[in-house]
Write a protein that holds these residues in place. Structure first.
Motif, PDB file in Angstrom:
ATOM      1  N   UNK A 108       0.853  -1.187   0.000  1.00  0.00           N
ATOM      2  CA  UNK A 108       0.000   0.000   0.000  1.00  0.00           C
ATOM      3  C   UNK A 108       0.884   1.231   0.000  1.00  0.00           C
ATOM      4  N   UNK A 109       0.567   2.181  -0.852  1.00  0.00           N
ATOM      5  CA  UNK A 109       1.147   3.525  -0.771  1.00  0.00           C
ATOM      6  C   UNK A 109      -0.024   4.480  -0.603  1.00  0.00           C
ATOM      7  N   UNK A 110      -0.118   5.100   0.554  1.00  0.00           N
ATOM      8  CA  UNK A 110      -1.181   6.069   0.842  1.00  0.00           C
ATOM      9  C   UNK A 110      -0.547   7.452   0.858  1.00  0.00           C
ATOM     10  N   UNK A 111      -0.864   8.238  -0.164  1.00  0.00           N
ATOM     11  CA  UNK A 111      -0.229   9.548  -0.376  1.00  0.00           C
ATOM     12  C   UNK A 111      -1.200  10.656  -0.010  1.00  0.00           C
ATOM     13  N   UNK A 112      -0.703  11.617   0.771  1.00  0.00           N
ATOM     14  CA  UNK A 112      -1.477  12.796   1.149  1.00  0.00           C
ATOM     15  C   UNK A 112      -0.771  14.008   0.540  1.00  0.00           C
ATOM     16  N   UNK A 113      -1.376  14.588  -0.486  1.00  0.00           N
ATOM     17  CA  UNK A 113      -0.796  15.772  -1.120  1.00  0.00           C
ATOM     18  C   UNK A 113      -1.149  16.996  -0.287  1.00  0.00           C
ATOM     19  N   UNK A 114      -0.139  17.791   0.047  1.00  0.00           N
ATOM     20  CA  UNK A 114      -0.376  18.867   1.010  1.00  0.00           C
ATOM     21  C   UNK A 114      -0.273  20.255   0.382  1.00  0.00           C
ATOM     22  N   UNK A 115       0.883  20.630  -0.181  1.00  0.00           N
ATOM     23  CA  UNK A 115       1.027  22.020  -0.597  1.00  0.00           C
ATOM     24  C   UNK A 115       2.149  22.171  -1.632  1.00  0.00           C
ATOM     25  N   UNK A 116       2.131  23.338  -2.260  1.00  0.00           N
ATOM     26  CA  UNK A 116       3.233  23.739  -3.134  1.00  0.00           C
ATOM     27  C   UNK A 116       4.297  24.429  -2.286  1.00  0.00           C
ATOM     28  N   UNK A 117       5.534  24.288  -2.701  1.00  0.00           N
ATOM     29  CA  UNK A 117       6.690  24.749  -1.929  1.00  0.00           C
ATOM     30  C   UNK A 117       6.462  26.117  -1.281  1.00  0.00           C
ATOM     31  N   UNK A 118       6.545  26.140   0.046  1.00  0.00           N
ATOM     32  CA  UNK A 118       6.343  27.345   0.841  1.00  0.00           C
ATOM     33  C   UNK A 118       7.086  27.136   2.158  1.00  0.00           C
ATOM     34  N   UNK A 152      -2.431  22.965  11.236  1.00  0.00           N
ATOM     35  CA  UNK A 152      -1.949  22.374   9.989  1.00  0.00           C
ATOM     36  C   UNK A 152      -2.400  20.923   9.867  1.00  0.00           C
ATOM     37  N   UNK A 153      -2.233  20.164  10.949  1.00  0.00           N
ATOM     38  CA  UNK A 153      -2.673  18.773  10.960  1.00  0.00           C
ATOM     39  C   UNK A 153      -4.178  18.678  10.739  1.00  0.00           C
ATOM     40  N   UNK A 154      -4.947  19.514  11.420  1.00  0.00           N
ATOM     41  CA  UNK A 154      -6.401  19.476  11.298  1.00  0.00           C
ATOM     42  C   UNK A 154      -6.876  19.831   9.888  1.00  0.00           C
ATOM     43  N   UNK A 155      -6.133  20.693   9.217  1.00  0.00           N
ATOM     44  CA  UNK A 155      -6.563  21.179   7.903  1.00  0.00           C
ATOM     45  C   UNK A 155      -6.169  20.249   6.768  1.00  0.00           C
ATOM     46  N   UNK A 156      -4.989  19.600   6.877  1.00  0.00           N
ATOM     47  CA  UNK A 156      -4.459  18.866   5.733  1.00  0.00           C
ATOM     48  C   UNK A 156      -4.315  17.357   5.929  1.00  0.00           C
ATOM     49  N   UNK A 157      -4.177  16.875   7.167  1.00  0.00           N
ATOM     50  CA  UNK A 157      -3.727  15.498   7.357  1.00  0.00           C
ATOM     51  C   UNK A 157      -4.728  14.612   8.096  1.00  0.00           C
ATOM     52  N   UNK A 158      -5.384  15.112   9.106  1.00  0.00           N
ATOM     53  CA  UNK A 158      -6.253  14.267   9.927  1.00  0.00           C
ATOM     54  C   UNK A 158      -7.363  13.648   9.081  1.00  0.00           C
ATOM     55  N   UNK A 159      -7.902  12.554   9.555  1.00  0.00           N
ATOM     56  CA  UNK A 159      -9.011  11.888   8.870  1.00  0.00           C
ATOM     57  C   UNK A 159     -10.194  12.857   8.791  1.00  0.00           C
ATOM     58  N   UNK A 160     -10.680  13.112   7.568  1.00  0.00           N
ATOM     59  CA  UNK A 160     -11.786  14.042   7.371  1.00  0.00           C
ATOM     60  C   UNK A 160     -11.379  15.497   7.286  1.00  0.00           C
TER      61      UNK A 160
END
Length: 346
Positions: free
Chosen positions: A173-183, A322-330
């Motif tokens: 399994x590869x589970x990828x979470x795309x987050x942001x453009x370089x900043x 940051x975690x709540x906006x981009x990574x956490x479930x939902x």
């Protein structure tokens, strides 16, 4: 991926120009020797065929690049056309390949600025000058940047393939979470989360649940598009079950992140600052760092200083946001791609 010829030279500075001129001259006057062509073609074919025996998690990483990166081709298609390529095809292709070109160069070490400019000027003269130049500049419409697919916010994408080796019982399994453009600020938030979550992810998914012998939380950087990826390879469970356990880990880690003390947060920030300020071990490592800025098109030569400054300003509340906006479930901004490589056992 842009088509390119990458020439890397290193050695004593008083011999480097001579070596560069020799290599560039060979490229400019490229000749196809039929006997060498046959040997190299056989070697290249064998290298392609060996990719059928890649580990499933490596296959998943290849599929992820194919899905995300513009102008990327499956190696199976390249292998399919390889037997039909003859020496005379390469003879016709070489001048066509060089007919339009663009140079990007990086020189480091014990070389004066003027000497470095002179070396690059020599390369430009070989390819672009003269009554009948080998190369012409690229047309304005020809892109010089790599493009990456932007996943849609709130969407969970899924891609499944059988493993290439029919007798391999491993799945991945590869589970990828795309987050942001370089900043800079978003970069350090992602870096810090990765640092904090990496060991707990390995402990839970590998040591406690024993999902597979390969289990990792890694960052991914596709030409400046940043994200996280969970990669797990297993003979015990199929990729569908593993994906559910990744979601369960994120829910569990959410609680740990919220309960993290301020001292623990500061300790992690200082550890990351120390890692970023660590001196390069050698000139090659330093050069790879700067060359990555060039090839990715980000060109942020002051990255380390800027990211350390951003880290010193980062608060614990901002990391949790940051975690709540981009990574956490939902999470409202979450963009995910799950790649399943299914082995014989599943």
């Amino acid at each position: 991926m842009l088509e390119q010829i990458l020439v890397t030279l290193d050695g004593y500075n008083h011999k480097l120009r001579m070596l560069l001129e020799t290599v560039v001259d060979k490229i400019a006057k490229f000749e196809v020797k039929p006997d060498r062509f046959s040997i190299i073609k056989e070697q290249v074919t064998q290298n392609y065929q060996n990719r059928k025996f890649q580990q499933p998690h490596e296959q998943a990483m290849d599929y992820c690049s194919l899905l995300l990166e513009d102008r990327s081709w499956p190696w199976m298609e390249e292998l399919e056309v390889l037997p039909n390529i003859k020496a005379e095809d390469l003879v016709r292709f070489a001048p066509m390949m060089l007919s339009r070109a663009f140079l990007e160069c990086y020189i480091a070490g014990n070389i004066e600025h003027a000497e470095a400019e002179s070396m690059i000027q020599h390369v430009e003269d070989i390819f672009f000058k003269g009554s009948n130049p080998i190369c012409q500049p690229l047309f304005p419409s020809q892109p010089l940047t790599n493009r990456v697919v932007k996943l849609v916010r709130g969407m969970n994408y899924f891609y499944s393939k059988e493993g290439l080796n029919p007798i391999d019982e491993n799945s991945a399994l590869l589970h990828y979470i795309q987050v942001h453009r370089d900043d800079f600020m978003l970069n350090v938030k992602l870096d810090l989360f990765d640092l904090i979550a990496k060991q707990p992810a390995f402990h839970q998914l590998r040591s406690v649940e024993q999902l597979g012998y390969f289990a990792a939380l890694l960052q991914r950087n596709d030409f400046g598009i940043r994200g996280l990826q969970f990669i797990i390879q297993s003979t015990v469970k199929g990729p569908g079950h593993i994906g559910l356990r990744v979601q369960a880990f994120l829910k569990m880690f959410e609680t740990q992140l919220y309960k993290m003390t301020h001292d623990e947060f500061l300790s992690s920030v200082n550890a990351l600052i120390g890692m970023k300020l660590e001196k390069h071990k050698n000139l090659q490592e330093e050069s790879r760092c700067y060359w990555r800025e060039i090839t990715n098109g980000t060109l942020k030569i002051d990255r380390i200083e800027a990211e350390v400054a951003a880290l010193r300003q980062l608060t614990q509340a901002e990391l949790i946001d940051f975690f709540n906006e981009y990574i956490k479930v939902g999470a409202p901004q979450k963009r995910t791609l799950s790649i399943h490589v299914v082995g014989k056992g599943h």
